[in-house]
Design a protein around this motif. Structure first.
Motif, PDB file in Angstrom:
ATOM      1  N   LEU A   9      35.369  22.297  21.966  1.00 29.05           N
ATOM      2  CA  LEU A   9      35.853  21.023  22.494  1.00 29.05           C
ATOM      3  C   LEU A   9      34.658  20.168  22.895  1.00 29.05           C
ATOM      4  O   LEU A   9      33.863  20.569  23.741  1.00 29.05           O
ATOM      5  N   VAL A  10      34.537  19.004  22.265  1.00 29.57           N
ATOM      6  CA  VAL A  10      33.408  18.130  22.556  1.00 29.57           C
ATOM      7  C   VAL A  10      33.953  16.775  22.985  1.00 29.57           C
ATOM      8  O   VAL A  10      34.962  16.314  22.449  1.00 29.57           O
ATOM      9  N   GLY A  11      33.293  16.128  23.938  1.00 30.02           N
ATOM     10  CA  GLY A  11      33.743  14.796  24.334  1.00 30.02           C
ATOM     11  C   GLY A  11      32.991  14.277  25.535  1.00 30.02           C
ATOM     12  O   GLY A  11      32.172  14.999  26.120  1.00 30.02           O
ATOM     13  N   ASN A  12      33.255  13.018  25.880  1.00 29.34           N
ATOM     14  CA  ASN A  12      32.623  12.432  27.056  1.00 29.34           C
ATOM     15  C   ASN A  12      33.106  13.163  28.310  1.00 29.34           C
ATOM     16  O   ASN A  12      34.149  13.813  28.270  1.00 29.34           O
ATOM     17  N   PRO A  13      32.376  13.008  29.414  1.00 28.84           N
ATOM     18  CA  PRO A  13      32.846  13.623  30.657  1.00 28.84           C
ATOM     19  C   PRO A  13      34.214  13.070  31.066  1.00 28.84           C
ATOM     20  O   PRO A  13      34.518  11.902  30.788  1.00 28.84           O
ATOM     21  N   ASN A  14      35.008  13.892  31.689  1.00 29.70           N
ATOM     22  CA  ASN A  14      36.287  13.498  32.296  1.00 29.70           C
ATOM     23  C   ASN A  14      37.347  13.015  31.301  1.00 29.70           C
ATOM     24  O   ASN A  14      38.216  12.235  31.668  1.00 29.70           O
ATOM     25  N   CYS A  15      37.279  13.466  30.052  1.00 31.41           N
ATOM     26  CA  CYS A  15      38.292  12.997  29.097  1.00 31.41           C
ATOM     27  C   CYS A  15      39.426  14.015  28.967  1.00 31.41           C
ATOM     28  O   CYS A  15      40.398  13.771  28.259  1.00 31.41           O
ATOM     29  N   GLY A  16      39.308  15.168  29.635  1.00 25.17           N
ATOM     30  CA  GLY A  16      40.406  16.127  29.627  1.00 25.17           C
ATOM     31  C   GLY A  16      40.167  17.354  28.747  1.00 25.17           C
ATOM     32  O   GLY A  16      41.119  18.044  28.395  1.00 25.17           O
ATOM     33  N   LYS A  17      38.916  17.670  28.446  1.00 24.76           N
ATOM     34  CA  LYS A  17      38.621  18.838  27.601  1.00 24.76           C
ATOM     35  C   LYS A  17      39.077  20.131  28.263  1.00 24.76           C
ATOM     36  O   LYS A  17      39.725  20.961  27.637  1.00 24.76           O
ATOM     37  N   THR A  18      38.728  20.260  29.532  1.00 21.19           N
ATOM     38  CA  THR A  18      39.079  21.510  30.212  1.00 21.19           C
ATOM     39  C   THR A  18      40.585  21.631  30.399  1.00 21.19           C
ATOM     40  O   THR A  18      41.146  22.717  30.287  1.00 21.19           O
ATOM     41  N   SER A  19      41.259  20.494  30.647  1.00 20.89           N
ATOM     42  CA  SER A  19      42.724  20.539  30.749  1.00 20.89           C
ATOM     43  C   SER A  19      43.314  21.061  29.435  1.00 20.89           C
ATOM     44  O   SER A  19      44.216  21.903  29.437  1.00 20.89           O
ATOM     45  N   TYR A  63      27.735  11.993  26.984  1.00 19.85           N
ATOM     46  CA  TYR A  63      27.942  10.654  26.419  1.00 19.85           C
ATOM     47  C   TYR A  63      27.359  10.541  25.021  1.00 19.85           C
ATOM     48  O   TYR A  63      27.759   9.698  24.234  1.00 19.85           O
ATOM     49  N   SER A  64      26.350  11.402  24.738  1.00 17.12           N
ATOM     50  CA  SER A  64      25.774  11.369  23.389  1.00 17.12           C
ATOM     51  C   SER A  64      25.112  12.704  23.100  1.00 17.12           C
ATOM     52  O   SER A  64      25.003  13.557  23.991  1.00 17.12           O
ATOM     53  N   ASP A  71      22.998  20.391  31.381  1.00 16.67           N
ATOM     54  CA  ASP A  71      24.364  20.670  30.921  1.00 16.67           C
ATOM     55  C   ASP A  71      24.633  20.007  29.568  1.00 16.67           C
ATOM     56  O   ASP A  71      25.287  20.578  28.703  1.00 16.67           O
ATOM     57  N   GLU A  72      24.061  18.800  29.380  1.00 17.32           N
ATOM     58  CA  GLU A  72      24.249  18.118  28.085  1.00 17.32           C
ATOM     59  C   GLU A  72      23.523  18.850  26.958  1.00 17.32           C
ATOM     60  O   GLU A  72      23.963  18.825  25.808  1.00 17.32           O
ATOM     61  N   GLU A  73      22.414  19.506  27.322  1.00 19.17           N
ATOM     62  CA  GLU A  73      21.670  20.251  26.290  1.00 19.17           C
ATOM     63  C   GLU A  73      22.528  21.365  25.701  1.00 19.17           C
ATOM     64  O   GLU A  73      22.446  21.653  24.501  1.00 19.17           O
ATOM     65  N   ILE A  74      23.357  21.978  26.545  1.00 18.93           N
ATOM     66  CA  ILE A  74      24.219  23.065  26.066  1.00 18.93           C
ATOM     67  C   ILE A  74      25.132  22.526  24.976  1.00 18.93           C
ATOM     68  O   ILE A  74      25.250  23.107  23.887  1.00 18.93           O
ATOM     69  N   THR A  75      25.758  21.372  25.257  1.00 14.22           N
ATOM     70  CA  THR A  75      26.685  20.786  24.293  1.00 14.22           C
ATOM     71  C   THR A  75      25.958  20.406  22.997  1.00 14.22           C
ATOM     72  O   THR A  75      26.421  20.709  21.900  1.00 14.22           O
ATOM     73  N   ARG A  76      24.807  19.764  23.152  1.00 14.11           N
ATOM     74  CA  ARG A  76      24.047  19.366  21.958  1.00 14.11           C
ATOM     75  C   ARG A  76      23.709  20.598  21.104  1.00 14.11           C
ATOM     76  O   ARG A  76      23.908  20.601  19.889  1.00 14.11           O
ATOM     77  N   ASP A  77      23.213  21.650  21.776  1.00 14.23           N
ATOM     78  CA  ASP A  77      22.793  22.833  21.027  1.00 14.23           C
ATOM     79  C   ASP A  77      23.957  23.513  20.312  1.00 14.23           C
ATOM     80  O   ASP A  77      23.802  23.995  19.190  1.00 14.23           O
ATOM     81  N   VAL A  78      25.122  23.545  20.954  1.00 13.79           N
ATOM     82  CA  VAL A  78      26.284  24.143  20.286  1.00 13.79           C
ATOM     83  C   VAL A  78      26.669  23.295  19.076  1.00 13.79           C
ATOM     84  O   VAL A  78      26.932  23.816  17.988  1.00 13.79           O
ATOM     85  N   HIS A 104      34.142   5.993  24.232  1.00 17.42           N
ATOM     86  CA  HIS A 104      34.179   7.372  23.743  1.00 17.42           C
ATOM     87  C   HIS A 104      33.955   7.493  22.232  1.00 17.42           C
ATOM     88  O   HIS A 104      33.611   8.566  21.749  1.00 17.42           O
ATOM     89  N   LEU A 105      34.159   6.393  21.502  1.00 18.94           N
ATOM     90  CA  LEU A 105      33.957   6.472  20.054  1.00 18.94           C
ATOM     91  C   LEU A 105      32.482   6.685  19.704  1.00 18.94           C
ATOM     92  O   LEU A 105      32.162   7.195  18.633  1.00 18.94           O
ATOM     93  N   GLY A 106      31.594   6.317  20.629  1.00 21.49           N
ATOM     94  CA  GLY A 106      30.162   6.495  20.371  1.00 21.49           C
ATOM     95  C   GLY A 106      29.829   7.927  20.015  1.00 21.49           C
ATOM     96  O   GLY A 106      29.161   8.201  19.009  1.00 21.49           O
ATOM     97  N   LEU A 107      30.335   8.850  20.812  1.00 22.82           N
ATOM     98  CA  LEU A 107      30.056  10.265  20.568  1.00 22.82           C
ATOM     99  C   LEU A 107      30.750  10.727  19.279  1.00 22.82           C
ATOM    100  O   LEU A 107      30.186  11.522  18.518  1.00 22.82           O
ATOM    101  N   VAL A 108      31.943  10.193  19.031  1.00 17.65           N
ATOM    102  CA  VAL A 108      32.659  10.584  17.803  1.00 17.65           C
ATOM    103  C   VAL A 108      31.815  10.207  16.579  1.00 17.65           C
ATOM    104  O   VAL A 108      31.660  11.008  15.648  1.00 17.65           O
ATOM    105  N   LEU A 109      31.233   9.007  16.598  1.00 20.33           N
ATOM    106  CA  LEU A 109      30.407   8.601  15.450  1.00 20.33           C
ATOM    107  C   LEU A 109      29.198   9.529  15.301  1.00 20.33           C
ATOM    108  O   LEU A 109      28.818   9.888  14.186  1.00 20.33           O
ATOM    109  N   GLU A 110      28.610   9.906  16.420  1.00 17.80           N
ATOM    110  CA  GLU A 110      27.478  10.840  16.338  1.00 17.80           C
ATOM    111  C   GLU A 110      27.919  12.170  15.741  1.00 17.80           C
ATOM    112  O   GLU A 110      27.206  12.776  14.939  1.00 17.80           O
ATOM    113  N   MET A 111      29.096  12.624  16.152  1.00 14.42           N
ATOM    114  CA  MET A 111      29.621  13.892  15.633  1.00 14.42           C
ATOM    115  C   MET A 111      29.889  13.773  14.133  1.00 14.42           C
ATOM    116  O   MET A 111      29.638  14.705  13.366  1.00 14.42           O
ATOM    117  N   ILE A 112      30.411  12.611  13.729  1.00 18.10           N
ATOM    118  CA  ILE A 112      30.701  12.405  12.315  1.00 18.10           C
ATOM    119  C   ILE A 112      29.417  12.509  11.494  1.00 18.10           C
ATOM    120  O   ILE A 112      29.373  13.110  10.424  1.00 18.10           O
TER     121      ILE A 112
END
Ligand SMILES: Nc1nc2c(ncn2[C@@H]2O[C@H](COP(=O)(O)OP(=O)(O)OP(=O)(O)O)[C@@H](O)[C@H]2O)c(=O)[nH]1
Ligand SMILES: [Mg+2]
Length: 617
Positions: A9-19, A63-64, A71-78, A104-112
């Motif tokens: 699960l990837v996304g900006n902070p507070n968008c509901g990933k953990t929920s 955010y990117s 903590d962001e490094e963990i997400t980037r590395d995964v 939030h689309l900013g991160l989606v474009l990076e993921m794409i």
């Protein structure tokens, strides 16, 4: 390819990933309405309708993919497949807050651009609908070139669709041309946004209205003060009947077991060791639950980052970055998650300062200690017509921790060469009415954690202390209480001269040793020590508070206050020290923290005792 599908699960902070993670896997990871709650990767498992199993990773929000904090490094590395044990994910679930699509689309474009299989999860659709935001999901999917699933994570809506989408392997490697769009990310986002979103009413009126009050320089601070007062008043006022009930239960149990166990040693172990020890801590369960009720409601409401905003100037002056607010706030529950939450601070000096002051925030383990001493030494009377004095003193103790933290941060910053300041960059989430079910579940979890500690570490240390207080046994012709002849008694008398200037008697000295492991243990230890010190049974039955209170043959008021002050500072918590070691990777930090906290504790208790005893004798 293995049988298990690996997704993250990837996304900006507070968008509901953990929920989402919690609903998919049936677990209960921490969720709250502010950015930066998840700071580690968490693994969970669930099954798809076809029976295929899925391994899902919950990641810290970012955010990117240009990480700036640990903590962001963990997400980037995964995402980049750089963490060996995680390997490559089969798909990424890009979670997007529907009310904040542009950001939030900013991160989606990076993921794409990463070129890995993606499924976009459009979460918070309930909130978007409430605010009249209409999103054409089909068009969004066409524009991005990846499938989009709508969800409302908190209501469990859309989760089945998400499972089916995963089952049908709907996630796909995106077309990098983004349906022919060119230019920078923000230009592409503008085009997509205009194409798929239409507003009836864009404003979030509720949030705007509440912010006029809560962010107002005067009204805001006033409401913060009122809120804190209510919390501390409630901790004392609401808990009393429940605490009386628990106390009576343990007195009854002690009496029953005391009569039925014939062997004197076993009798003493059960009654004086276990019931007087661990039992005396359970009494504080109602107060802990009331405190957490308020914490959970405030966390979910979205109010807390506003408090950070209000106090930002003060924190800034003390040399703490605005990012320190959430870690420090978490430390009110427990310093361990608080120190872990400092991973969201990118500047390592800021992070160091925050870690150093986190143990000064009043954690929930201090509550039993404070409550016991307040009940024993502070009369339950009303001041200024409405405030309960005991609640006021508790409030004062919390404030003392906060003010001390600000002072220590100020000194730390002063000693550091780097004087750079980092302004507050904090997202203010929309206000939300807390979900009663999740608050109830949160309380249940908290209650379990507390009782586990009582049944685990506190229980074990109570028994150990009973042994130390009972052996060697007193000789036949003993003239003093039996405990005086025991190991613990000897140790207590040996330590007493060191602590005499603070007004601590030998019983307190004994109790401080096992309390090094965890703060609540001091309550259990005092219970055991006093039960074995030859106090009569009637007095014991009335509870520890009346045994140590100044009315009886207990401590002086000065001693009571001095011990309260000791617990504001002293680092009675091995778990915290272990976490500092793990998070900073150095023993140096652990030693600095231990030394300065003990130093402060000794100094402040010394002054408290000397001043108080010169006033009240
Ligand atoms: N109304 C509404 N609230 C939601 C929804 N999903 C999550 N929330 C709330 O949004 C807040 C943030 O949820 P989390 O699951 O902690 O978000 P996260 O993405 O894990 O946040 P970080 O760990 O900080 O990155 C909480 O208050 C949730 O209750 C939703 O679909 N609708
Ligand atoms: Mg999270």
């Amino acid at each position: 390819m293995s049988d298990t599908l690996r997704v993250a699960l990837v996304g900006n902070p507070n968008c509901g990933k953990t929920s989402l993670f919690n609903h998919l896997t049936g677990t209960r990871q921490k969720v709250a309405n502010y950015a930066g709650v998840t700071v580690e990767r968490k693994v969970g498992h669930f099954q798809l309708p076809s029976g295929k199993s899925v391994r899902v990773l919950d990641l810290p929000g970012t955010y990117s993919l240009q990480a700036t904090s640990p903590d962001e490094e963990i997400t980037r590395d995964v995402c980049q497949g750089k963490i060996a044990e995680e390997g490559q994910q089969d798909a990424f679930l890009c979670v997007v807050d529907a009310t904040n699509l542009k950001l939030h689309l900013g991160l989606v474009l990076e993921m794409i651009e990463l070129g890995r299989p993606i499924l976009v999860v459009l979460n918070m659709m309930d909130e978007a609908r409430r605010r009249g935001i209409q999103i054409n999901t089909q068009k969004l999917s066409q524009r991005l070139g990846v499938p989009v699933v709508e969800t409302v994570a908190v209501r469990n809506a859309g989760i089945e669709n998400l499972r089916h989408a995963l089952d049908q392997e709907k996630y796909s490697i995106p077309q990098t041309e983004l349906s022919g769009l060119t230019g920078e990310h923000h230009q592409k986002i503008e085009v997509i946004f205009k194409d798929v979103v239409s507003f009836v009413d864009q404003e979030d009126k509720r949030t705007d209205f509440l912010d006029k009050i809560f962010l107002h320089p005067v009204l805001g601070l006033l409401s913060l003060a009122v809120m804190m007062f209510v919390v501390f008043q409630a901790v004392f006022a609401w808990a009393a009947p429940f605490m009386d009930g628990i106390e009576e239960f343990f007195a009854w149990l002690g009496g029953l077991l005391g009569e039925s166990i014939a062997n004197p040693l076993l009798n003493s172990l059960v009654v004086d060791g276990i019931i007087a020890g661990a039992g005396s801590v359970v009494v504080f369960l109602p107060q802990i639950l009331i405190l957490f009720f308020f914490i959970l409601v405030l966390e979910e409401s979205g109010y807390l980052p506003r408090a950070a905003f209000l106090l930002d100037k003060l924190m800034f002056k003390a040399g703490l970055s605005g990012r320190a607010f959430i870690p420090l706030l978490s430390s009110f529950a427990c310093a361990v998650p608080g120190i872990m939450a400092t991973r969201s601070i990118s500047d390592h000096r800021d992070r160091f300062t925050t870690i150093m002051v986190a143990p000064l925030m009043t954690c929930s383990a201090r509550l039993p200690v404070y409550a016991l001493l307040i009940a024993a030494f502070i009369p339950s009377q009303t001041v200024w017509g409405i405030f309960n004095l005991q609640g006021l003193v508790l409030f004062g103790l919390y404030m003392a921790g906060i003010v001390s933290a600000l002072c220590v941060a100020f000194v730390t910053k002063f000693l550091q060469k780097d004087k750079s300041q980092h302004a507050l960059l904090l997202e203010l989430p929309s206000y939300r009415i807390p979900d009663i079910r999740s608050v109830a579940i949160g309380l249940l979890d908290r209650g379990k954690i507390f009782l586990k500690r009582v049944g685990g570490i506190i229980f074990a240390l109570s028994i150990l202390l009973w042994f130390l207080c009972t052996f060697p046994q007193a000789p036949e012709d003993a003239t003093r209480a039996a405990i005086d002849y025991s190991f613990a008694g000897m140790l207590g008398h040996l330590m007493q001269p060191i602590f005499a200037p603070l007004g601590f008697n030998w019983q307190i000295c004994i109790a401080l040793i096992p309390a090094m492991a965890a703060r609540e243990v001091v309550v259990a230890a005092l219970g055991t020590v006093y039960a074995l010190s030859g106090a009569d049974d009637d007095a014991i039955a009335e509870g520890l508070a009346s045994l140590i209170s100044a009315d009886g043959s207990g401590w002086s008021l000065a001693t009571g206050l001095s011990l309260l002050v000791w617990f504001i500072y002293a680092p009675h918590c091995l778990a915290t020290l272990a976490t500092v070691r793990r998070e900073t990777g150095s023993w140096k930090h652990v030693s600095i923290m231990t030394a300065y906290l003990f130093g402060l504790a000794y100094l402040m208790s010394f002054f408290t005792y000397q001043i108080a005893s010169s006033i009240w004798g």
